[in-house]
Design an enzyme around this catalytic site. Structure first.
Site, PDB file in Angstrom:
ATOM      1  CE  LYS A  23     -13.645  -3.607   1.806  1.00 25.79           C
ATOM      2  NZ  LYS A  23     -12.470  -3.286   2.618  1.00 25.79           N
ATOM      3  CE  LYS A  81      -6.261  -8.183  -0.225  1.00 27.27           C
ATOM      4  NZ  LYS A  81      -7.613  -7.705  -0.418  1.00 27.27           N
ATOM      5  CE  LYS A  98      -4.359  -1.880   1.478  1.00 26.98           C
ATOM      6  NZ  LYS A  98      -5.631  -1.704   2.135  1.00 26.98           N
TER       7      LYS A  98
HETATM    8  P1  ATP Z   1      -8.693  -2.799   0.933  1.00 28.92           P
HETATM    9  O1  ATP Z   1      -8.310  -2.882  -0.516  1.00 28.92           O
HETATM   10  O2  ATP Z   1      -9.223  -1.447   1.314  1.00 28.92           O
HETATM   11  O3  ATP Z   1      -7.625  -3.280   1.868  1.00 28.92           O
HETATM   12  P2  ATP Z   1      -9.955  -5.371   1.059  1.00 28.92           P
HETATM   13  O4  ATP Z   1     -10.791  -5.822  -0.077  1.00 28.92           O
HETATM   14  O5  ATP Z   1      -8.584  -5.932   1.193  1.00 28.92           O
HETATM   15  O6  ATP Z   1      -9.936  -3.779   1.065  1.00 28.92           O
HETATM   16  P3  ATP Z   1     -10.381  -5.520   3.932  1.00 28.92           P
HETATM   17  O7  ATP Z   1     -11.403  -4.661   4.586  1.00 28.92           O
HETATM   18  O8  ATP Z   1      -8.952  -5.109   4.031  1.00 28.92           O
HETATM   19  O9  ATP Z   1     -10.790  -5.685   2.391  1.00 28.92           O
HETATM   20  O10 ATP Z   1     -10.537  -7.001   4.474  1.00 28.92           O
HETATM   21  C1  ATP Z   1     -11.788  -7.500   4.956  1.00 28.92           C
HETATM   22  C2  ATP Z   1     -11.754  -9.010   5.032  1.00 28.92           C
HETATM   23  O11 ATP Z   1     -11.795  -9.592   3.709  1.00 28.92           O
HETATM   24  C3  ATP Z   1     -10.481  -9.592   5.670  1.00 28.92           C
HETATM   25  O12 ATP Z   1     -10.863 -10.716   6.446  1.00 28.92           O
HETATM   26  C4  ATP Z   1      -9.647 -10.016   4.498  1.00 28.92           C
HETATM   27  O13 ATP Z   1      -8.735 -11.039   4.824  1.00 28.92           O
HETATM   28  C5  ATP Z   1     -10.720 -10.501   3.544  1.00 28.92           C
HETATM   29  N1  ATP Z   1     -10.289 -10.402   2.147  1.00 28.92           N
HETATM   30  C6  ATP Z   1      -9.889  -9.286   1.514  1.00 28.92           C
HETATM   31  N2  ATP Z   1      -9.602  -9.549   0.231  1.00 28.92           N
HETATM   32  C7  ATP Z   1      -9.820 -10.874   0.041  1.00 28.92           C
HETATM   33  C8  ATP Z   1      -9.695 -11.745  -1.083  1.00 28.92           C
HETATM   34  N3  ATP Z   1      -9.281 -11.291  -2.249  1.00 28.92           N
HETATM   35  N4  ATP Z   1     -10.008 -13.056  -0.924  1.00 28.92           N
HETATM   36  C9  ATP Z   1     -10.428 -13.522   0.278  1.00 28.92           C
HETATM   37  N5  ATP Z   1     -10.560 -12.757   1.377  1.00 28.92           N
HETATM   38  C10 ATP Z   1     -10.259 -11.444   1.268  1.00 28.92           C
HETATM   39 MG    MG Z   2      -7.314  -5.236   2.761  1.00 22.56          MG
END
Ligand code: ATP
Ligand code: MG
Length: 329
Positions: free
Chosen positions: A196, A193, A111
């Protein structure tokens, strides 16, 4: 009863990755555990957020938690910034950490990449705040996706370090990874990965995308060079990722999917996958629409913050006491 804690950032609209890797698993846990589910807005602000967008995303996330089937009578659903103990213990955990270990976190590296001199300090302090989130509830298990494994290990290290420096005040939590879907990949870049906060909208399916958008994103999703629908993570990562999504949304095994599309190529597979995803999200989206504008949602969050504070304040007091901060008596 054992305790569960998990948080999700209101840093965008939840993706199918968030659902399959984390949120979906929260639902069955509510019957067996004392569950704390948190909207971690203080984590979201570790990168700049537009105020109106953040406010909306917090509400959307709260409604989605309920729309997937969490029962507010069973779980404690709350917003992190409404329970001040998180920021307080977050500071203490930051003071318990070493710069070297924080700089080694891959999420920090990812990040902060490309930000030059302007890396927000919050990105570095993120894992100690996450440690605080978890430790405040005497948590036994933390259901998260695989990307959080390193942060969970750090949480355990910090808790152990604190316990040996002062006294055994923290319970050491364990990670709970899903058997499949722990790491759903971007639809556009197989090595990244699904996230969002990805600036490439085509890389993720949002839980609130309409059927047309879902279909378009899946049609445009990366595939591998040959045309076989075959699960092979090393040689065919893009198709394997789509197959994982298919399997988790339909309940079919990977073998069943392989034989269904033998000799049929990607076109038919992607068309059906789009349908399977649309049908998975449809009931969630319907409940979401009913919930998102209600005052009931506010009541649930207010009660959630009160309930979370009760536990969190007790643990915080215990911590401050052994450190020599809370006045005795
Ligand atoms: P950001 O990009 O803002 O970090 P994010 O999509 O990574 O958003 P988080 O809020 O950081 O989402 O994570 C929320 C939950 O979703 C955590 O338990 C994280 O491990 C899970 N998670 C995030 N991305 C994935 C993915 N690609 N596959 C499976 N689990 C995920
Ligand atoms: Mg995340």
């Amino acid at each position: 009863m054992k305790t569960i804690f998990s948080g999700i950032q209101p840093s965008g609209i939840l993706t199918l990755g968030n659902y399959l890797g984390a949120m979906k698993h929260f639902v069955p846990l509510q019957d067996e555990f004392n569950c704390f589910y948190c909207i971690v807005d203080q984590h979201a602000i570790t990168v700049p957020q537009a105020p109106a967008v953040l406010r909306e995303n917090i509400r959307r996330l709260a409604a989605l938690y309920l729309a997937v089937g969490l029962d507010p009578e069973k779980v404690t659903l709350f917003i992190q910034s409404e329970v001040p103990a998180h920021a307080k213990l977050g500071w203490i955990m930051l003071c318990t950490s070493y710069l070297g270990e924080l700089e080694r976190m891959t999420q920090f590296k990812d990040k902060s990449d490309g930000r030059g001199e302007s890396i927000p300090g919050g990105l570095l302090a993120y894992p100690p705040l996450m440690a605080a989130d978890i430790l405040l509830y005497d948590t036994d298990f933390v259901p998260v996706g695989e990307d959080q494994k390193q942060h969970l290990e750090l949480t355990r290290d910090l808790a152990t370090r604190f316990n040996s420096r002062y006294s055994e005040v923290f319970k050491i939590p364990e990670i709970r990874l899903p058997e499949a879907g722990a790491r759903i990949m971007s639809l556009q870049e197989g090595t990244k990965k699904m996230s969002k906060s990805d600036s490439n909208q085509g890389g993720f399916i949002s839980m609130l995308d309409d059927p047309d958008t879902i279909t378009k994103k899946i049609k445009r999703a990366q595939t591998d060079s040959d045309s076989a629908v075959r699960y092979d993570k090393a040689e065919k990562p893009a198709v394997s990722n789509l197959m994982t999504i298919y399997s988790l949304c339909s309940g079919k095994t990977l073998e069943e999917i392989e034989s269904m599309y033998e000799g049929k190529g990607y076109g038919a597979f992607k068309g059906d996958l789009a349908e399977v995803v649309v049908e998975t999200l449809r009931p969630i989206q319907e409940r979401y629409t009913q919930l998102v504008q209600t005052s009931e949602l506010d009541d649930i969050l207010t009660k959630g913050a009160e309930k979370a504070s009760e536990t969190a304040n007790k643990v915080l007091h215990r911590v401050e006491k052994v450190m020599g901060m809370a006045r005795l008596g």
